[in-house]
Scaffold this motif. Sequence first.
Motif, PDB file in Angstrom:
ATOM      1  N   LEU A  16     -14.708  -5.865   3.446  1.00  0.00           N
ATOM      2  CA  LEU A  16     -14.314  -6.612   4.642  1.00  0.00           C
ATOM      3  C   LEU A  16     -14.641  -8.097   4.528  1.00  0.00           C
ATOM      4  O   LEU A  16     -14.003  -8.923   5.169  1.00  0.00           O
ATOM      5  N   GLN A  18     -14.327  -9.930   1.821  1.00  0.00           N
ATOM      6  CA  GLN A  18     -13.330 -10.590   0.983  1.00  0.00           C
ATOM      7  C   GLN A  18     -12.148 -11.041   1.831  1.00  0.00           C
ATOM      8  O   GLN A  18     -11.760 -10.359   2.769  1.00  0.00           O
ATOM      9  N   PRO A  19     -11.585 -12.164   1.492  1.00  0.00           N
ATOM     10  CA  PRO A  19     -10.437 -12.635   2.274  1.00  0.00           C
ATOM     11  C   PRO A  19      -9.236 -11.703   2.119  1.00  0.00           C
ATOM     12  O   PRO A  19      -8.953 -11.228   1.035  1.00  0.00           O
ATOM     13  N   VAL A  20      -8.578 -11.445   3.231  1.00  0.00           N
ATOM     14  CA  VAL A  20      -7.405 -10.579   3.229  1.00  0.00           C
ATOM     15  C   VAL A  20      -6.186 -11.488   3.332  1.00  0.00           C
ATOM     16  O   VAL A  20      -5.843 -11.961   4.406  1.00  0.00           O
ATOM     17  N   SER A  21      -5.553 -11.748   2.194  1.00  0.00           N
ATOM     18  CA  SER A  21      -4.404 -12.650   2.212  1.00  0.00           C
ATOM     19  C   SER A  21      -3.450 -12.329   1.073  1.00  0.00           C
ATOM     20  O   SER A  21      -3.833 -11.736   0.073  1.00  0.00           O
ATOM     21  N   GLY A  22      -2.216 -12.721   1.257  1.00  0.00           N
ATOM     22  CA  GLY A  22      -1.211 -12.579   0.213  1.00  0.00           C
ATOM     23  C   GLY A  22      -0.958 -11.138  -0.187  1.00  0.00           C
ATOM     24  O   GLY A  22      -0.894 -10.240   0.634  1.00  0.00           O
ATOM     25  N   LYS A  23      -0.800 -10.924  -1.482  1.00  0.00           N
ATOM     26  CA  LYS A  23      -0.517  -9.597  -2.019  1.00  0.00           C
ATOM     27  C   LYS A  23      -1.707  -8.658  -1.892  1.00  0.00           C
ATOM     28  O   LYS A  23      -1.542  -7.455  -1.861  1.00  0.00           O
ATOM     29  N   ASN A  24      -2.888  -9.199  -1.856  1.00  0.00           N
ATOM     30  CA  ASN A  24      -4.093  -8.370  -1.864  1.00  0.00           C
ATOM     31  C   ASN A  24      -4.306  -7.588  -0.581  1.00  0.00           C
ATOM     32  O   ASN A  24      -5.183  -6.738  -0.531  1.00  0.00           O
ATOM     33  N   ILE A  25      -3.529  -7.866   0.454  1.00  0.00           N
ATOM     34  CA  ILE A  25      -3.749  -7.175   1.724  1.00  0.00           C
ATOM     35  C   ILE A  25      -3.513  -5.675   1.583  1.00  0.00           C
ATOM     36  O   ILE A  25      -4.270  -4.869   2.118  1.00  0.00           O
ATOM     37  N   TRP A  26      -2.504  -5.265   0.830  1.00  0.00           N
ATOM     38  CA  TRP A  26      -2.224  -3.835   0.672  1.00  0.00           C
ATOM     39  C   TRP A  26      -3.262  -3.169  -0.213  1.00  0.00           C
ATOM     40  O   TRP A  26      -3.644  -2.029   0.025  1.00  0.00           O
ATOM     41  N   THR A  28      -6.365  -4.140  -0.397  1.00  0.00           N
ATOM     42  CA  THR A  28      -7.541  -4.065   0.461  1.00  0.00           C
ATOM     43  C   THR A  28      -7.455  -2.879   1.407  1.00  0.00           C
ATOM     44  O   THR A  28      -8.409  -2.118   1.562  1.00  0.00           O
ATOM     45  N   PHE A  29      -6.291  -2.698   2.043  1.00  0.00           N
ATOM     46  CA  PHE A  29      -6.116  -1.550   2.939  1.00  0.00           C
ATOM     47  C   PHE A  29      -6.213  -0.243   2.179  1.00  0.00           C
ATOM     48  O   PHE A  29      -6.786   0.734   2.669  1.00  0.00           O
TER      49      PHE A  29
END
Length: 45
Positions: A16, A18-26, A28-29
């Motif tokens: 949580l 770590q920044p949730v942005s760009g391609k990494n959001i999926w 991360t989820f």
Amino acid sequence: MTLAQTVIMIAIGSLLIQPVSGKNIWVTFGVGSILVLTLIVIENS
């Protein structure tokens, strides 16, 4: 709290932060969902 639960909770907390942005959001989820499901399985066993 067991050792496994503690480790998973720390992993979720680290995720949580770590920044949730760009391609990494999926990603991360996805990782977050796997960690939560693992915690649920440990709780029910």
